[in-house]
Design a protein around this motif. Structure first.
Motif, PDB file in Angstrom:
ATOM      1  N   ASN A  71       0.712  -1.164   0.103  1.00 46.94           N
ATOM      2  CA  ASN A  71      -0.258  -0.079   0.007  1.00 46.94           C
ATOM      3  C   ASN A  71       0.773   1.127   0.160  1.00 46.94           C
ATOM      4  N   ALA A  72       0.404   2.293  -0.451  1.00 48.13           N
ATOM      5  CA  ALA A  72       1.241   3.595  -0.682  1.00 48.13           C
ATOM      6  C   ALA A  72       1.153   4.251   0.739  1.00 48.13           C
ATOM      7  N   GLU A  73       0.013   3.965   1.392  1.00 47.49           N
ATOM      8  CA  GLU A  73      -0.237   4.831   2.645  1.00 47.49           C
ATOM      9  C   GLU A  73      -0.526   3.870   3.977  1.00 47.49           C
ATOM     10  N   CYS A  74      -0.052   4.705   5.180  1.00 49.74           N
ATOM     11  CA  CYS A  74      -0.493   3.817   6.156  1.00 49.74           C
ATOM     12  C   CYS A  74      -1.041   5.052   7.349  1.00 49.74           C
ATOM     13  N   VAL A  75      -1.844   4.526   8.133  1.00 51.20           N
ATOM     14  CA  VAL A  75      -2.243   5.618   9.209  1.00 51.20           C
ATOM     15  C   VAL A  75      -2.282   4.752  10.569  1.00 51.20           C
TER      16      VAL A  75
END
Length: 259
Positions: free
Chosen positions: A209-213
């Motif tokens: 994935n390109a993002e993580c929160v």
């Protein structure tokens, strides 16, 4: 041949200039947004967290003894501020609800009024995330009332995902409210080793994935969270960029720049 070399150099310089001016990222960059909950009460780890050398999204509880001070301090340290709004959780958790909490027994007007008051109590806030809320976030009527306020005020919502059955994404889409969802809780176990393993979980998610929160906390795990994050920040790959939550929502930036 020289002309070709000169042209290539000029093209590279122009590309770098465009990135600096527009903020566009080099393809392949991974983005991580770290949210730290429970500010507003002078809890352990507050100073250590705010001194971390990355942009954070700081979730401040309204109506606390240190709400104003810590929201301003976070903003002055270059961090993003959101409201950490208490919402009804599972039976037995009501004693953990702070002042101004949202419950499912409230009418729509009362919910809206409480959301307005909470936003007004936290300076520099650009949105809201939920404190607890495993019950309230499952009730469409409750979330619709809250999101109507966010819609009016051009703000965003971060779904902490305290419930798998949260209706927040559906209501946000209906009302056009920018939303971001949490992926990982960092410090459900308050020791550095566990938090470091959760940081590794972030890296594993970024492989696909390109993002993580990810969400951490001040308070009981605060100092451990700060220590683990400081260690990880120094080791993380160069292709990982730390951002505020709002940077993950392009349309949110447009909304605020248009105000």
């Amino acid at each position: 041949m020289k002309r070709v070399v000169v042209f290539c150099v000029m093209l590279m310089v122009f590309y770098i200039w465009v990135i600096e001016i527009t903020g566009e990222e080099v393809e392949g960059t991974k983005k991580v947004a770290i949210i730290i909950d429970d500010f507003g009460h002078g809890l352990e780890g507050t100073e250590e967290i705010l001194s971390l050398d990355i942009p954070l999204t700081v979730a401040v509880m309204p109506f606390g003894p240190n709400t104003l001070e810590e929201a301003m301090l976070a903003y002055e340290n270059g961090h993003e501020v959101i409201v950490h709004l208490s919402m009804e959780g599972r039976p037995g958790t009501s004693r953990q609800l702070g002042e101004g909490a949202i419950t499912t027994q409230m009418g729509n007007d009362e919910i809206k009024e409480r959301v307005q008051e909470a936003i007004d109590d936290v300076p520099y806030a650009v949105g809201i995330n939920n404190h607890m809320g495993s019950v309230a976030t499952e009730v469409e009527r409750v979330m619709h009332a809250m999101f109507s306020v966010l819609q009016e005020r051009g703000m965003m919502y971060v779904d902490s995902k305290s419930s798998y059955f949260s209706v927040a994404p559906d209501v946000a889409e209906e009302l056009g409210v920018p939303i971001v969802e949490n992926h990982i809780f960092l410090d459900d176990v308050a020791n550095v080793g566990h938090i470091r393993s959760q940081c590794q979980a972030i890296e594993q998610r970024l492989e696909e994935n390109a993002e993580c929160v990810a969400i951490g906390h001040v308070g009981r795990p605060g100092k451990e969270t700060a220590t683990a994050l400081k260690q990880w920040i120094e080791e993380v790959d160069d292709d990982v960029k730390f951002v505020t939550v709002s940077e993950l929502v392009p349309e949110f930036r447009w909304i605020h720049h248009g105000l």
